[in-house]
Motif scaffolding. Structure first.
Motif, mmCIF file in Angstrom:
data_model
loop_
_atom_site.group_PDB
_atom_site.id
_atom_site.type_symbol
_atom_site.label_atom_id
_atom_site.label_comp_id
_atom_site.label_asym_id
_atom_site.label_seq_id
_atom_site.Cartn_x
_atom_site.Cartn_y
_atom_site.Cartn_z
ATOM 1 N N UNK A 322 1.229 -43.891 -27.703
ATOM 2 C CA UNK A 322 0.413 -42.713 -27.817
ATOM 3 C C UNK A 322 0.932 -41.518 -27.693
ATOM 4 N N UNK A 323 1.599 -41.365 -26.962
ATOM 5 C CA UNK A 323 2.144 -40.420 -26.682
ATOM 6 C C UNK A 323 3.456 -39.868 -25.382
ATOM 7 N N UNK A 324 4.230 -39.393 -26.336
ATOM 8 C CA UNK A 324 5.906 -39.264 -24.886
ATOM 9 C C UNK A 324 6.509 -37.499 -25.000
ATOM 10 N N UNK A 325 6.359 -37.430 -23.609
ATOM 11 C CA UNK A 325 6.921 -35.970 -23.110
ATOM 12 C C UNK A 325 7.877 -36.328 -21.965
ATOM 13 N N UNK A 326 9.273 -36.408 -22.595
ATOM 14 C CA UNK A 326 10.284 -36.789 -21.973
ATOM 15 C C UNK A 326 10.505 -35.554 -20.377
ATOM 16 N N UNK A 327 11.471 -36.326 -19.192
ATOM 17 C CA UNK A 327 11.511 -35.678 -18.214
ATOM 18 C C UNK A 327 12.323 -34.046 -18.401
ATOM 19 N N UNK A 328 12.710 -32.975 -17.752
ATOM 20 C CA UNK A 328 13.132 -32.671 -17.831
ATOM 21 C C UNK A 328 14.283 -32.093 -16.582
ATOM 22 N N UNK A 329 15.254 -31.936 -16.948
ATOM 23 C CA UNK A 329 16.378 -30.440 -15.463
ATOM 24 C C UNK A 329 16.715 -29.850 -15.372
ATOM 25 N N UNK A 330 17.041 -29.088 -15.086
ATOM 26 C CA UNK A 330 18.004 -28.136 -14.949
ATOM 27 C C UNK A 330 18.898 -27.745 -13.950
ATOM 28 N N UNK A 331 20.570 -27.390 -13.849
ATOM 29 C CA UNK A 331 21.039 -28.148 -14.013
ATOM 30 C C UNK A 331 21.239 -26.666 -11.932
ATOM 31 N N UNK A 332 21.648 -27.498 -11.094
ATOM 32 C CA UNK A 332 21.419 -25.981 -10.447
ATOM 33 C C UNK A 332 22.542 -25.065 -9.025
ATOM 34 N N UNK A 333 24.085 -25.472 -10.007
ATOM 35 C CA UNK A 333 25.129 -24.672 -10.765
ATOM 36 C C UNK A 333 25.050 -23.853 -11.363
ATOM 37 N N UNK A 334 24.012 -22.877 -11.451
ATOM 38 C CA UNK A 334 24.287 -22.338 -12.899
ATOM 39 C C UNK A 334 23.911 -20.385 -11.867
ATOM 40 N N UNK A 335 24.328 -19.282 -12.385
ATOM 41 C CA UNK A 335 24.297 -18.339 -12.205
ATOM 42 C C UNK A 335 22.989 -17.576 -12.051
ATOM 43 N N UNK A 336 22.043 -18.015 -13.097
ATOM 44 C CA UNK A 336 20.534 -16.979 -12.825
ATOM 45 C C UNK A 336 20.478 -17.460 -11.632
ATOM 46 N N UNK A 337 20.441 -19.560 -11.691
ATOM 47 C CA UNK A 337 19.183 -19.931 -10.286
ATOM 48 C C UNK A 337 20.021 -19.164 -9.246
ATOM 49 N N UNK A 338 21.364 -19.145 -8.741
ATOM 50 C CA UNK A 338 22.314 -18.244 -7.385
ATOM 51 C C UNK A 338 21.501 -16.742 -7.582
ATOM 52 N N UNK A 339 21.233 -16.240 -8.497
ATOM 53 C CA UNK A 339 20.773 -15.047 -8.791
ATOM 54 C C UNK A 339 19.473 -14.792 -8.755
ATOM 55 N N UNK A 340 18.656 -16.028 -8.448
ATOM 56 C CA UNK A 340 17.050 -15.817 -7.920
ATOM 57 C C UNK A 340 17.488 -15.663 -7.095
ATOM 58 N N UNK A 341 17.778 -16.720 -6.121
ATOM 59 C CA UNK A 341 18.034 -17.083 -4.646
ATOM 60 C C UNK A 341 18.355 -15.724 -3.602
ATOM 61 N N UNK A 342 19.458 -14.732 -4.445
ATOM 62 C CA UNK A 342 19.904 -13.848 -3.982
ATOM 63 C C UNK A 342 19.029 -12.374 -4.421
ATOM 64 N N UNK A 343 18.474 -12.673 -5.372
ATOM 65 C CA UNK A 343 16.731 -11.070 -5.175
ATOM 66 C C UNK A 343 15.638 -11.576 -4.381
ATOM 67 N N UNK A 344 15.417 -12.589 -4.305
ATOM 68 C CA UNK A 344 14.774 -12.944 -2.988
ATOM 69 C C UNK A 344 15.292 -12.371 -1.896
ATOM 70 N N UNK A 345 16.231 -13.342 -1.810
ATOM 71 C CA UNK A 345 16.507 -12.732 -0.014
ATOM 72 C C UNK A 345 17.049 -10.851 0.002
ATOM 73 N N UNK A 346 17.159 -10.062 -1.571
ATOM 74 C CA UNK A 346 16.445 -9.061 -0.440
ATOM 75 C C UNK A 346 15.680 -8.289 -0.405
ATOM 76 N N UNK A 347 14.728 -8.769 -1.010
ATOM 77 C CA UNK A 347 13.037 -8.136 -0.837
ATOM 78 C C UNK A 347 12.448 -9.513 0.259
ATOM 79 N N UNK A 348 12.662 -10.466 0.616
ATOM 80 C CA UNK A 348 12.158 -11.448 1.226
ATOM 81 C C UNK A 348 13.257 -12.195 2.414
#
Length: 417
Positions: A322-348
């Motif tokens: 009837x319907x299907x949506x495939x599971x998805x996943x983004x890589x963890x070795x990505x510059x944007x993902x790293x910046x999310x952690x860096x920016x979070x650490x700056x404030x918390x």
């Protein structure tokens, strides 16, 4: 023109006047009742366009069908490759309006909080992105990468007349390098250690139906199936569990008990069944048998469904997808993902990011299916009361709105400068 170092070193980019303006925008946006299925998103998109025109943003509204308008704004950088700031304009229905502290589409501002349907999902993020584009425009920050904002229609109804259509029809989408969207930013506590989720993937869903006369064999109403953990879940375990435990990657049952213990007395808990298993639900009526499976990334959903059907002796029935949506996943070795952690650490400084595979799906899947790294991160304050996105009394405190703008502005500038 503001120097790059000043941008990255200044955590107080949000003045009180700017915060009040953002709250006003959100209040007025909530007052446009863009309930899923009513094709009223164009009204909200036109409201955003009127603001964008006043503040001098390059923007437009795109409407593939009457009422299904999406708002698009763009700030060019030296490169045409861009970071997409994604959100959506439609909201979930309100089932029990009398249970709300304030009318759900009033956009009431009280107790330093904006109240109403969409405050978190997802009009709050719409306003955050609009404020960030305004800041980038006013500060004349020289960008290396371009910044694209899309507040899409139709997300709550599947996205076909919103993000999916935009990807296929507007030229800016061909230049998207990475995406920031909703889906993460929720505070969690594991034995006095603080984390905030970043959505790095979404489980898939497949619905099958057999219209033949149902077998008399009793069916389980639900089931859980263990499988290999996807990379995001493995990384989550590495961050949360002791090293000796996480390296062994214990079976799901033991891991679940351990995580449940670590979450003891925490204000908010992960849904461990959704995190650790494929989940299976059977539904039967007089005419049909339905099989609904929620799958983890890295799984062939058709093969899994076939195995479940055989294991439950239902292979004699004629099944239709009837319907299907495939599971998805983004890589963890990505510059944007790293910046999310860096920016979070700056404030918390005492909080860490943990990657999270969520059970529901959003417009992020359209980009992940194209191989574009996409991360869900709308940070909510650890001490702020969480409200159910689709439940009663949805609200966004001023202090959380301010901090979300500051953190996300920091991420955007790091990635695009």
């Amino acid at each position: 023109m503001l120097h790059v170092s000043c941008v990255l070193e200044n955590p107080s980019i949000v003045t009180n006047n700017l915060l009040q303006q953002a709250a006003h925008f959100l209040s007025e946006l909530i007052q446009i009742p863009t309930v899923a299925g009513t094709a009223t998103e164009s009204q909200a998109a036109s409201y955003l366009l009127s603001i964008a025109n006043k503040i001098g943003l390059n923007s437009r509204v795109v409407e593939p069908q009457p009422g299904k308008g999406s708002f698009i704004a763009h700030i060019p950088g030296k490169s045409e490759e861009c970071l997409l700031l994604l959100s959506h304009l439609d909201v979930a229905p309100v089932d029990h309006p009398h249970n709300w502290k304030y009318p759900p589409f009033s956009g009431t501002i009280a107790d330093e909080t904006i109240w109403g349907r969409g405050a978190i999902d997802c009009k709050g993020l719409v306003v955050v992105w609009l404020v960030i584009l305004n800041l980038l425009n006013n500060l004349k920050i020289p960008l290396q990468r371009s910044v694209l904002m899309i507040a899409a229609a139709d997300e709550e109804s599947g996205g076909n007349l919103g993000t999916k259509w935009l990807i296929e029809n507007i030229p800016e989408c061909q230049k998207i390098q990475c995406v920031l969207n909703e889906g993460g930013g929720y505070p969690l506590v594991f034995r006095h250690r603080n984390f905030i989720t970043c959505q790095t993937g979404e489980k898939g869903q497949i619905l099958l139906q057999a219209n033949d006369s149902p077998t008399k064999t009793p069916l389980p109403s639900s089931a859980k199936i263990e499988d290999l953990y996807p990379p995001s879940t493995r990384r989550m375990f590495e961050e949360i569990l002791p090293k000796l435990v996480s390296k062994r990657l214990l079976p799901s049952g033991i891991t679940k008990l351990y995580l449940k213990y670590l979450q003891k007395d925490a204000p908010y808990h992960l849904d461990l069944d959704q995190l650790l298993y494929h989940t299976v639900n059977f539904e039967r009526d007089n005419q049909s048998t339905n099989l609904r499976i929620c799958t983890m990334p890295g799984t062939n959903s058709e093969e899994l469904a076939t195995a479940i059907i055989y294991d439950n002796s239902l292979d004699k029935l004629e099944w239709t997808e009837i319907s299907k949506v495939d599971a998805t996943e983004s890589p963890l070795n990505n510059q944007l993902y790293n910046y999310i952690q860096i920016s979070l650490s700056k404030f918390f400084s005492n909080h860490k990011i943990i990657p999270h595979i969520t059970p529901g799906y959003s417009d992020s899947r359209f980009f992940r299916q194209l191989g574009i790294p996409t991360y869900g991160f709308f940070p909510l304050l650890p001490d702020a009361p969480l409200t159910s996105q689709h439940g009663d009394n949805e609200s966004l405190p001023f202090v959380t709105l301010r901090k979300a703008i500051e953190i996300l502005f920091d991420i955007v500038t790091r990635f695009c400068l």
